[in-house]
Design a protein around this motif. Structure first.
Motif, PDB file in Angstrom:
ATOM      1  N   GLU A 173      29.136  54.601  32.496  1.00 54.66           N
ATOM      2  CA  GLU A 173      30.164  54.085  32.229  1.00 54.66           C
ATOM      3  C   GLU A 173      31.412  53.565  33.146  1.00 54.66           C
ATOM      4  OE1 GLU A 173      30.104  55.829  27.600  1.00 54.66           O
ATOM      5  OE2 GLU A 173      31.460  56.572  29.040  1.00 54.66           O
ATOM      6  N   GLU A 174      31.490  54.511  34.188  1.00 59.64           N
ATOM      7  CA  GLU A 174      32.415  54.289  35.094  1.00 59.64           C
ATOM      8  C   GLU A 174      31.712  53.063  35.962  1.00 59.64           C
ATOM      9  OE1 GLU A 174      35.769  54.386  37.087  1.00 59.64           O
ATOM     10  OE2 GLU A 174      35.405  55.429  35.346  1.00 59.64           O
ATOM     11  N   ALA A 175      30.467  52.953  36.141  1.00 62.24           N
ATOM     12  CA  ALA A 175      29.980  51.842  37.113  1.00 62.24           C
ATOM     13  C   ALA A 175      29.830  50.660  36.246  1.00 62.24           C
ATOM     14  CB  ALA A 175      28.283  52.371  37.365  1.00 62.24           C
ATOM     15  N   VAL A 176      29.909  50.552  34.743  1.00 61.93           N
ATOM     16  CA  VAL A 176      30.128  49.334  34.296  1.00 61.93           C
ATOM     17  C   VAL A 176      31.767  48.848  34.423  1.00 61.93           C
ATOM     18  CG1 VAL A 176      30.460  48.573  32.057  1.00 61.93           C
ATOM     19  CG2 VAL A 176      28.231  49.697  32.529  1.00 61.93           C
ATOM     20  N   ALA A 177      32.536  49.807  34.222  1.00 59.95           N
ATOM     21  CA  ALA A 177      33.956  49.537  34.448  1.00 59.95           C
ATOM     22  C   ALA A 177      34.454  48.820  35.588  1.00 59.95           C
ATOM     23  CB  ALA A 177      34.956  50.684  34.077  1.00 59.95           C
ATOM     24  N   GLN A 178      33.571  49.452  36.952  1.00 57.50           N
ATOM     25  CA  GLN A 178      33.850  49.023  38.235  1.00 57.50           C
ATOM     26  C   GLN A 178      33.089  47.349  38.256  1.00 57.50           C
ATOM     27  OE1 GLN A 178      33.249  51.496  41.562  1.00 57.50           O
ATOM     28  NE2 GLN A 178      34.650  53.143  40.511  1.00 57.50           N
ATOM     29  N   MET A 351      42.294  37.665  33.861  1.00 58.00           N
ATOM     30  CA  MET A 351      42.648  39.046  33.166  1.00 58.00           C
ATOM     31  C   MET A 351      41.317  39.674  32.796  1.00 58.00           C
ATOM     32  SD  MET A 351      45.604  40.836  32.779  1.00 58.00           S
ATOM     33  CE  MET A 351      46.578  39.372  32.785  1.00 58.00           C
ATOM     34  N   SER A 352      41.232  40.748  32.845  1.00 61.97           N
ATOM     35  CA  SER A 352      39.910  41.474  32.326  1.00 61.97           C
ATOM     36  C   SER A 352      40.593  42.396  31.265  1.00 61.97           C
ATOM     37  CB  SER A 352      38.847  41.958  33.356  1.00 61.97           C
ATOM     38  OG  SER A 352      39.537  42.735  34.122  1.00 61.97           O
ATOM     39  N   VAL A 353      39.677  42.854  30.320  1.00 61.34           N
ATOM     40  CA  VAL A 353      39.860  43.949  29.325  1.00 61.34           C
ATOM     41  C   VAL A 353      38.572  44.847  29.231  1.00 61.34           C
ATOM     42  CG1 VAL A 353      39.569  42.312  27.445  1.00 61.34           C
ATOM     43  CG2 VAL A 353      41.066  44.698  27.305  1.00 61.34           C
ATOM     44  N   LEU A 354      38.814  46.058  29.062  1.00 61.39           N
ATOM     45  CA  LEU A 354      37.629  46.838  28.762  1.00 61.39           C
ATOM     46  C   LEU A 354      38.123  48.173  28.217  1.00 61.39           C
ATOM     47  CD1 LEU A 354      35.114  47.965  31.390  1.00 61.39           C
ATOM     48  CD2 LEU A 354      36.070  49.988  30.455  1.00 61.39           C
ATOM     49  N   LYS A 355      37.305  48.517  27.139  1.00 59.56           N
ATOM     50  CA  LYS A 355      37.536  49.732  26.244  1.00 59.56           C
ATOM     51  C   LYS A 355      36.133  50.559  25.960  1.00 59.56           C
ATOM     52  CE  LYS A 355      40.257  52.034  23.652  1.00 59.56           C
ATOM     53  NZ  LYS A 355      39.573  53.204  23.559  1.00 59.56           N
ATOM     54  N   THR A 356      36.384  51.801  26.278  1.00 58.35           N
ATOM     55  CA  THR A 356      35.219  52.859  26.027  1.00 58.35           C
ATOM     56  C   THR A 356      35.083  53.441  24.791  1.00 58.35           C
ATOM     57  OG1 THR A 356      35.400  53.037  28.546  1.00 58.35           O
ATOM     58  CG2 THR A 356      34.158  54.744  27.063  1.00 58.35           C
ATOM     59  N   TYR A 357      33.858  53.342  24.084  1.00 57.92           N
ATOM     60  CA  TYR A 357      33.582  54.119  22.782  1.00 57.92           C
ATOM     61  C   TYR A 357      32.457  54.616  22.971  1.00 57.92           C
ATOM     62  CZ  TYR A 357      37.438  50.850  20.883  1.00 57.92           C
ATOM     63  OH  TYR A 357      38.652  50.130  20.633  1.00 57.92           O
ATOM     64  N   ASP A 358      32.449  55.849  23.805  1.00 57.20           N
ATOM     65  CA  ASP A 358      31.309  56.325  24.197  1.00 57.20           C
ATOM     66  C   ASP A 358      30.377  56.431  22.977  1.00 57.20           C
ATOM     67  OD1 ASP A 358      29.816  57.840  25.974  1.00 57.20           O
ATOM     68  OD2 ASP A 358      30.474  59.830  25.044  1.00 57.20           O
ATOM     69  N   PRO A 359      29.087  56.061  23.130  1.00 54.40           N
ATOM     70  CA  PRO A 359      28.284  55.441  24.451  1.00 54.40           C
ATOM     71  C   PRO A 359      28.361  54.040  24.817  1.00 54.40           C
ATOM     72  CG  PRO A 359      26.667  55.736  22.970  1.00 54.40           C
ATOM     73  CD  PRO A 359      27.845  56.030  22.288  1.00 54.40           C
ATOM     74  N   VAL A 360      29.246  53.363  24.101  1.00 55.47           N
ATOM     75  CA  VAL A 360      29.317  51.710  23.857  1.00 55.47           C
ATOM     76  C   VAL A 360      30.531  51.451  25.128  1.00 55.47           C
ATOM     77  CG1 VAL A 360      29.715  49.638  22.861  1.00 55.47           C
ATOM     78  CG2 VAL A 360      28.512  51.623  21.758  1.00 55.47           C
ATOM     79  N   VAL A 361      30.610  50.493  26.057  1.00 55.52           N
ATOM     80  CA  VAL A 361      31.784  49.858  26.609  1.00 55.52           C
ATOM     81  C   VAL A 361      31.692  48.420  26.149  1.00 55.52           C
ATOM     82  CG1 VAL A 361      32.721  49.474  28.898  1.00 55.52           C
ATOM     83  CG2 VAL A 361      31.353  51.408  28.622  1.00 55.52           C
ATOM     84  N   LEU A 362      33.077  47.785  25.628  1.00 54.46           N
ATOM     85  CA  LEU A 362      33.296  46.364  25.402  1.00 54.46           C
ATOM     86  C   LEU A 362      34.026  46.013  26.436  1.00 54.46           C
ATOM     87  CD1 LEU A 362      34.231  46.845  21.420  1.00 54.46           C
ATOM     88  CD2 LEU A 362      32.024  46.426  22.618  1.00 54.46           C
TER      89      LEU A 362
END
Length: 486
Positions: A173-178, A351-362
């Protein structure tokens, strides 16, 4: 066995109580003398241990007395009761008229003052409150054994609560965020090397002739096709200045190959001839800065703003002349070389937005690109013709969003949609006003698929495939990236 008169309790048991009290007083006296030559931290820690041991001994003696009383009255206990800390405590009396046993002495948490004394320890030995410098030992713990705050503010518990409020991401999930934020909010250096292949396949109807009586076309009708591969290898160097500010610079190198196919060889529309062109050069270097407005919590998403600038370091597409490469087919013309850049400076705010709902990342993004107008000495593609002009490309609005799913701590997959809208470009000859370029308006939409694998704490592999959904988008883009963080 001799019993105390009127009690039924053995005299030996009653004699043990004064002995225990005397031992308790002696241990206190010895402990107080030993504390004189110790530091404040050592004194507090040792006193807490002494208090705990003494409390256990008192609880045990109290339990023995209660058991003896119950045994004398014919009410034996089924087994010793234990408290939350594992020590033996007296069982609560029932409705049999027995006296309530003495409650255990109050337990004193390490570092807390004794009841009824604001400045004394649990043993009653007064101490001087330690200063902030003295209260922390070499391991970062306070005098009471609690972890000290990392920022030196002494609010360790508050910092831990705030940290706990932030969702814990897995490595994938951290890799997706970066990857989505394209930023690194830590004092770390990352080299992100990647390679991609962009493929275009364009077919168009070519008319060579004129209309007679506004209804009849006289001339040749040919089908032209252009197939193009653009292979780009780039190195994106990112560095986190603070936990909210990150900078990066991206240097691409581009190889382009295009194949032009046109009918009309020998005057026959169904006879094809082709020509190829190749070029390789540095592309447009770009650099950016990122700022994290919001850090993700249980209720709020990551919100990252960015500002990027692209410089026209690649070869410009303007002024490249078209040449007839087949003497038997006048319809076939090809450029003498292929460009590797746009030829313009541009500035992109996003502008980018990201939210984690483990195991899903939006995630989602929105950006606006302003293309700076630029004057060229020649924009004509006709051999032997020079046409100076100022060109202003349309400003681009791009938006998109998607979702990633973490299969494990190291692997994740994502799918997203992006759309880029660009209005018509404009040109202006010297001394005249801007005029629109017909057919230059574009709408490029793509569907993107990605796979991420975390090799270790330093290296990640990101694979991606993008499929064009509109004629203005590439047919497909296949790429892989290898970000390495030191």
């Amino acid at each position: 066995m001799n019993n105390a008169p009127g009690t039924g309790v053995p005299r030996t048991a009653l004699a043990a109580i004064p002995i225990a009290v005397m031992l308790f007083a002696l241990s206190q006296t010895a402990g107080a003398q030993a504390l004189a030559n110790q530091s404040v931290d050592d004194r507090l820690n040792m006193l807490m241990r002494v208090v705990d041991e003494q409390q256990k001994q008192i609880n045990s003696l109290e339990q023995q007395v209660v058991n003896l009383e119950m045994s004398q009255r014919g009410r034996g206990l089924s087994g010793p009761a234990t408290g939350p800390d594992g020590t033996t405590v007296a069982e609560q009396p029932g409705a049999d008229g027995l006296p309530v046993p003495l409650p255990p002495l109050a337990q004193v948490s390490p570092g807390a003052p004794a009841p009824g004394s604001a400045t004394g320890t649990a043993t009653g030995v007064p101490v001087t409150p330690p200063t902030p410098d003295e209260s922390s030992n070499s391991s970062g713990a306070t005098a009471g054994g609690l972890p000290a705050a990392s920022d030196g503010s002494g609010a360790g518990a508050v910092g831990q609560t705030q940290k706990a409020a932030q969702p814990v991401r897995t490595q994938s999930e951290e890799a997706v965020a970066q990857q989505q934020n394209a930023a690194l909010f830590a004092h770390s250096l990352t080299f992100d090397w990647g390679i991609s292949d962009t493929y275009y396949d364009r077919r168009q109807l070519q008319l060579s002739g004129f209309l007679a009586l506004d209804a009849i076309f006289l001339g040749n009708i040919n089908l032209g096709e252009t197939k193009s591969h653009q292979v780009m290898a780039d190195l994106d160097t990112r560095y986190g200045l603070t936990d909210r500010i990150s900078v990066d610079v991206d240097v691409p190198y581009i190889y382009r190959h295009s194949n032009f196919i046109v009918g009309g060889a020998g005057g026959a529309a169904n006879t094809l001839s082709d020509a190829s062109a190749n070029s390789s050069d540095i592309g447009d270097v770009n650099f950016g800065i990122y700022y994290q407005f919001l850090k993700e919590t249980n209720n709020l998403p990551d919100l990252v703003g960015s500002l990027r600038i692209k410089a026209p370091t690649g070869s410009s597409p303007f002024g490249i002349k078209l040449q007839q490469v087949d003497a038997d087919n006048t319809n076939l013309v090809a450029p003498s070389k292929l460009p590797t850049g746009t030829g313009f400076w541009n500035i992109t705010a996003g502008m980018s937005v990201l939210k984690t709902y483990d195991p899903v990342v939006l995630f989602g993004s929105l950006s606006y690109t302003y293309n700076v107008a630029r004057s060229f000495a020649d924009i004509s593609s006709v051999e032997g013709q020079t046409e100076p002009a100022t060109v202003k490309l349309g400003d681009i609005v791009q938006f998109g969003g998607g979702v990633a799913l973490a299969f494990s701590d190291k692997d994740s997959a994502s799918i997203s949609y992006t759309m880029a809208l660009e209005p018509e470009s404009e040109t202006k000859a010297p001394g005249s006003s801007y005029s629109k370029v017909p057919g230059s308006e574009t709408a490029a939409a793509a569907l993107n698929f990605g796979l991420n694998h975390v090799v270790n704490k330093h290296l990640t592999i990101n694979g991606s495939v993008s499929v064009g959904l509109t004629p203005d988008a590439p047919n497909f883009v296949v790429g892989v990236r290898f970000p390495y963080t030191f």
